[in-house]
Design a protein around this motif. Sequence first.
Motif, short mmCIF file in Angstrom:
data_model
loop_
_atom_site.label_atom_id
_atom_site.label_comp_id
_atom_site.label_asym_id
_atom_site.label_seq_id
_atom_site.Cartn_x
_atom_site.Cartn_y
_atom_site.Cartn_z
N ILE A 55 -7.08 1.76 -8.37
CA ILE A 55 -7.74 1.54 -7.07
C ILE A 55 -7.85 -0.14 -7.42
O ILE A 55 -8.39 -0.50 -8.46
CB ILE A 55 -8.95 2.03 -6.71
N ASN A 63 -12.94 -5.46 -0.17
CA ASN A 63 -13.07 -3.89 0.25
C ASN A 63 -11.89 -2.95 -0.61
O ASN A 63 -11.33 -3.82 -1.23
CB ASN A 63 -12.54 -3.76 1.66
N ILE A 64 -12.35 -1.70 -0.92
CA ILE A 64 -11.36 -0.96 -1.62
C ILE A 64 -9.91 -1.06 -0.91
O ILE A 64 -9.82 -0.75 0.24
CB ILE A 64 -12.18 0.40 -1.72
N SER A 65 -8.80 -1.28 -2.02
CA SER A 65 -7.60 -1.28 -1.17
C SER A 65 -6.54 -0.66 -2.25
O SER A 65 -6.89 -0.85 -3.54
CB SER A 65 -7.49 -2.65 -0.72
N ASP A 66 -5.65 -0.33 -1.94
CA ASP A 66 -4.23 -0.15 -2.92
C ASP A 66 -3.63 -1.53 -3.28
O ASP A 66 -2.91 -1.30 -4.21
CB ASP A 66 -3.46 0.93 -2.30
N ASP A 88 -20.48 -1.40 2.12
CA ASP A 88 -19.34 -0.86 1.47
C ASP A 88 -18.51 -0.39 2.37
O ASP A 88 -18.56 -0.60 3.65
CB ASP A 88 -20.08 -0.09 0.37
N ILE A 89 -17.26 0.39 1.81
CA ILE A 89 -16.33 0.68 2.51
C ILE A 89 -16.73 1.38 3.99
O ILE A 89 -15.96 1.70 4.63
CB ILE A 89 -15.30 1.30 1.69
N ARG A 90 -17.86 2.41 3.58
CA ARG A 90 -18.02 3.26 4.58
C ARG A 90 -18.64 2.60 5.99
O ARG A 90 -18.33 3.10 7.02
CB ARG A 90 -19.28 4.21 4.34
N MET A 93 -15.44 1.46 7.62
CA MET A 93 -14.83 2.60 8.39
C MET A 93 -15.52 2.70 9.72
O MET A 93 -14.86 3.22 10.43
CB MET A 93 -14.83 3.77 7.44
N ASN B 2 -10.74 6.91 8.84
CA ASN B 2 -9.59 5.95 8.28
C ASN B 2 -9.57 5.21 7.15
O ASN B 2 -10.48 4.47 7.24
CB ASN B 2 -9.18 5.10 9.69
N SER B 4 -8.80 2.78 3.66
CA SER B 4 -7.88 1.65 3.56
C SER B 4 -7.07 1.99 2.33
O SER B 4 -6.44 1.09 2.21
CB SER B 4 -9.03 0.51 3.52
N SER B 5 -7.48 2.99 1.56
CA SER B 5 -6.49 3.09 0.58
C SER B 5 -6.20 4.65 0.52
O SER B 5 -6.69 5.42 0.77
CB SER B 5 -7.54 2.64 -0.55
N LYS B 6 -4.85 4.81 0.03
CA LYS B 6 -4.17 5.94 0.16
C LYS B 6 -4.70 6.93 -1.18
O LYS B 6 -5.03 8.04 -1.13
CB LYS B 6 -2.74 5.92 -0.03
N LEU B 7 -4.97 6.08 -2.38
CA LEU B 7 -5.56 6.74 -3.51
C LEU B 7 -7.19 7.26 -3.22
O LEU B 7 -7.26 8.41 -3.55
CB LEU B 7 -5.76 5.59 -4.55
N LEU B 27 -16.77 11.70 0.31
CA LEU B 27 -16.47 10.00 0.01
C LEU B 27 -17.41 9.51 -0.75
O LEU B 27 -17.49 8.61 -1.51
CB LEU B 27 -16.48 9.75 1.48
N LEU B 31 -17.09 7.52 -4.02
CA LEU B 31 -17.41 6.10 -4.29
C LEU B 31 -18.23 6.06 -5.38
O LEU B 31 -18.40 4.88 -6.20
CB LEU B 31 -18.04 5.55 -3.01
#
Lengths: 205, 205
Positions: A55, A63-66, A88-90, A93, B2, B4-7, B27, B31
């Motif tokens: 990751i 932000n967390i991303s691939d 954070d990412i939450r 979302m 939704n 942001s990352s498939k992993l 989640l 995290l």
Amino acid sequence: MNFSSKLLENAVNEVSQLPGIGRRTALRLVLHLLRRPNEQTHQLASALNEMVDSIKNCKKCHNISDVELCEICASNNRNEEIVCVVEDIRDVMAIESTAQFKGVYHVLGGKISPMEGVGPQNLTIESLVGKAKSGSIKEVIFALSSTMEGDTTNFYIYRQLEGLGVTMSTIARGISVGDELEYADEVTLGRSIINRIPFENSLQN
Amino acid sequence: MNFSSKLLENAVNEVSQLPGIGRRTALRLVLHLLRRPNEQTHQLASALNEMVDSIKNCKKCHNISDVELCEICASNNRNEEIVCVVEDIRDVMAIESTAQFKGVYHVLGGKISPMEGVGPQNLTIESLVGKAKSGSIKEVIFALSSTMEGDTTNFYIYRQLEGLGVTMSTIARGISVGDELEYADEVTLGRSIINRIPFENSLQN
């Protein structure tokens, strides 16, 4: 707890290190794993391994991303001059699911919290200040939780960005839509009166 | 949700398959894994993999074990003629921690539950009957939970062992030690009166 199996005990020890999971819950989860096909546990294990190994954080919004640049930052339909600052990412979302925000995000990775040993240098504040200094930001929206730590972090960033020509706003605090006034806490109700908005504005939503 | 990352999404999907863990909790857990060193997650993953791949059931009592014959069954200090019938390893651990039982166990692996599709053939009842027929058992103590499923299972085993010369008993149901009578449910209180014991016996504990 006295386990009849070292393998079981190891698994329970590892699982019970997760937040909010005690040894009893860990044992329940682990016994569940033993009852289902082994491949499912292998899948779980490799999903976790792949995630932590591969990751990335978006180089722009953190932000967390691939990939190097996340979907939102890479999109052409986003206004990069309006930056919403979140923890954070939450939070990303949650705001994305409202479909009300067309700007971009800046993920801090936490809040300033001396109690937990988190200082400004542990967050991505410097990168935000850098963006502001480069002149690419017009407005910053603070969307941290309204706790002592959130307010401290907001204020710290506010002082850092002061004088850089960036408009700074914070999301509205008030009574939840659909809530009864009598059950609202006084602080929120008080703030919702002080920060009242013109009635015509409320009709637009 | 939704992602942001498939992993991240994969990991959340896998974790949320565990019982009692929804997507939000998953989640949060995932995290947490991202915030700690990667090796810790590798350790967690390999502990789970090793467990499901290498764990055994004791060939005698069917309890979870690292070896063919579990510690309790292999011990010389246990009376193999008294067998306590339990549902799973948690019950064994609970009874062992009382240090009051010097017999051996027989782990059924569940209770008869037509609702969940668990019949007698899914449990280790046949192996228990086999032991009884070989004449190695003098007493069987039923220690299943007193639910409809537990009672059904007790009765099924009772019918199977009838006439094999095995004494069958069930653990005592009554008011918990230290509990106030006024808060006890009527069924339990009623049973505790019907199954009262000679006062002298209560002095021995």
